[in-house]
Design an enzyme around this catalytic site. Structure first.
Site, PDB file in Angstrom:
ATOM      1  N   CYS A 120       0.840  -1.196   0.000  1.00 40.96           N
ATOM      2  CA  CYS A 120       0.000   0.000   0.000  1.00 40.96           C
ATOM      3  C   CYS A 120       0.876   1.247   0.000  1.00 40.96           C
ATOM      4  CB  CYS A 120      -0.899  -0.015   1.235  1.00 40.96           C
ATOM      5  SG  CYS A 120      -1.969   1.437   1.396  1.00 40.96           S
ATOM      6  N   THR A 159       0.636   3.643   1.954  1.00 42.52           N
ATOM      7  CA  THR A 159       0.994   3.993   3.328  1.00 42.52           C
ATOM      8  C   THR A 159       2.213   3.213   3.810  1.00 42.52           C
ATOM      9  OG1 THR A 159      -0.647   2.412   4.160  1.00 42.52           O
ATOM     10  CG2 THR A 159      -1.336   4.698   3.976  1.00 42.52           C
ATOM     11  N   HIS A 180       4.937   5.390   2.596  1.00 42.80           N
ATOM     12  CA  HIS A 180       5.021   6.569   3.457  1.00 42.80           C
ATOM     13  C   HIS A 180       5.773   6.248   4.742  1.00 42.80           C
ATOM     14  CE1 HIS A 180       1.093   8.404   1.596  1.00 42.80           C
ATOM     15  NE2 HIS A 180       2.101   8.365   0.748  1.00 42.80           N
ATOM     16  N   GLU A 214      -2.558  -5.339   4.293  1.00 39.80           N
ATOM     17  CA  GLU A 214      -3.546  -5.879   3.348  1.00 39.80           C
ATOM     18  C   GLU A 214      -3.316  -7.382   3.205  1.00 39.80           C
ATOM     19  OE1 GLU A 214      -3.146  -3.765  -0.323  1.00 39.80           O
ATOM     20  OE2 GLU A 214      -3.487  -1.794   0.567  1.00 39.80           O
ATOM     21  N   CYS A 233     -15.750  -0.365  19.016  1.00 38.00           N
ATOM     22  CA  CYS A 233     -15.547  -1.802  18.799  1.00 38.00           C
ATOM     23  C   CYS A 233     -16.876  -2.538  18.703  1.00 38.00           C
ATOM     24  CB  CYS A 233     -14.697  -2.392  19.924  1.00 38.00           C
ATOM     25  SG  CYS A 233     -12.935  -1.948  19.849  1.00 38.00           S
TER      26      CYS A 233
END
Length: 345
Positions: free
Chosen positions: A38, A40, A43, A61, A97
């Protein structure tokens, strides 16, 4: 077990032998079949707000099979169950949650961020955050459930209606999933703005009626003119899926009176906008991040029933040993869209 470990900024991931994870009483251990790369993750390996710590195993993922069940794990789990997991392991006690909104849990652990992630042979997952994968859905396709859920969540928070005209900036994985869901929910026009030809072609397969190549010199008004020529109108909703400074202001310039802008791309840098423009147009600015458990479950159901097709996004499948080199290549991507790391059969 083998894992791809982040060591420091400027260095590639290191494939090493590390200790196998041990589940807490309410967790599961998953044998990872595939884990997607991903933006991110990229990043996290450079200087910025989300830079990972040395020794972090990235990857959120992931899909696979249950290898171990914690002593007090919720649900009727069995070793060998094919599953995916939301990468937010919540406290299990708060309202977030209880309603499947694990990202909002203030005590959550995040796989690949402050808990070890899926670029490894095994990973821990929360039992209540884990979902069975139907037999009709292969694990390779299921590895895209997480980015699919991101796109679905963005379209849902936009309150997109059948007949809306949609503009999407960027045909990366998230822009593509937004296009897919926008078309699925009945958008009249889905126009994607993308510079790279390979991703522009993918956008046509993923739900876009039209793909335009923006003229950088013409700015926002040039893109708006292209959109209007194709659809006969201004966009009702603009999804900003790039996350680059300056694009939010351009979206505000393109939006009509009362229009909606949904930033989905991750921008880690300070940015400037002109609030007065939003005031005089009475614009709606709705940020979107992550997903709920229902977003995951809906994505799984639509994939299993073959009501959506996500496979065109998968451009590369690589081994764990090859991941470090491929990961570095993604810093300046060419043909790649979604790269999967295959860790087990």
């Amino acid at each position: 077990m083998k894992a791809a470990v982040f060591k420091e900024v400027g260095q590639p991931l290191s494939v090493e032998t590390v200790e196998d994870p041990t589940p807490s009483s309410g967790e599961l251990v998953m044998k990872v079949a595939y884990c997607g790369v991903c933006g991110t993750d990229l990043h996290a390996t450079r200087e910025g707000l989300t830079t990972a710590c040395c020794g972090q195993i990235l990857g959120h993922e992931f899909v696979g099979e249950i290898a171990e069940v914690g002593k007090h794990a919720e649900g009727n789990w069995a070793v060998g169950d094919r599953v995916c997991s939301i990468p937010f392991i919540g406290c299990g006690k708060c309202a977030a949650c209880a309603t499947g909104q694990f990202f909002q849990c203030e005590e959550k652990k995040i796989s690949g961020v402050n808990d070890q992630g899926g670029f490894a042979e095994y990973v821990t997952a929360g039992a209540r955050e884990t979902i069975l994968i139907p037999d009709s859905l292969d694990l390779k396709t299921a590895a895209l459930i997480e980015p699919l859920a991101v796109g679905l969540h963005a379209v849902r928070v936009a309150n997109l209606k059948a007949g809306d005209r949609v503009l999407i900036t960027g045909a990366g994985p998230i822009g593509l999933t937004v296009a897919l869901w926008a078309k699925f929910f009945g958008a009249r026009d889905v126009v994607v703005s993308e510079l790279a030809e390979s991703r522009a072609e993918l956008a046509k397969k993923m739900g876009a009626n039209h793909v335009v190549q923006p003229d950088v010199s013409a700015g926002a008004m040039g893109l708006l003119e292209q959109f209007s020529d194709l659809t006969g109108s201004a966009p009702d909703i603009i999804f900003e899926c790039v996350g680059a400074p300056g694009l939010l202001q351009q979206c505000m310039e393109m939006a009509p009176y009362g229009g909606k802008i949904v930033p989905v791309g991750v921008c880690e840098q300070p940015d400037n906008i002109m609030p007065f423009l939003g005031l005089v147009k009475e614009l709606n600015l709705q940020f979107a991040i992550a997903y709920t458990k229902d977003d995951f479950e809906t994505s799984i159901a639509m994939l299993a029933e073959r009501r959506i097709d996500i496979e065109p996004m998968i451009t590369d499948v690589v081994s764990l040993d090859d991941l470090p080199g491929v990961f570095e290549a993604l810093r300046t991507p060419t043909h790649q869209c979604k790269v999967l790391t295959q860790i087990s059969q």
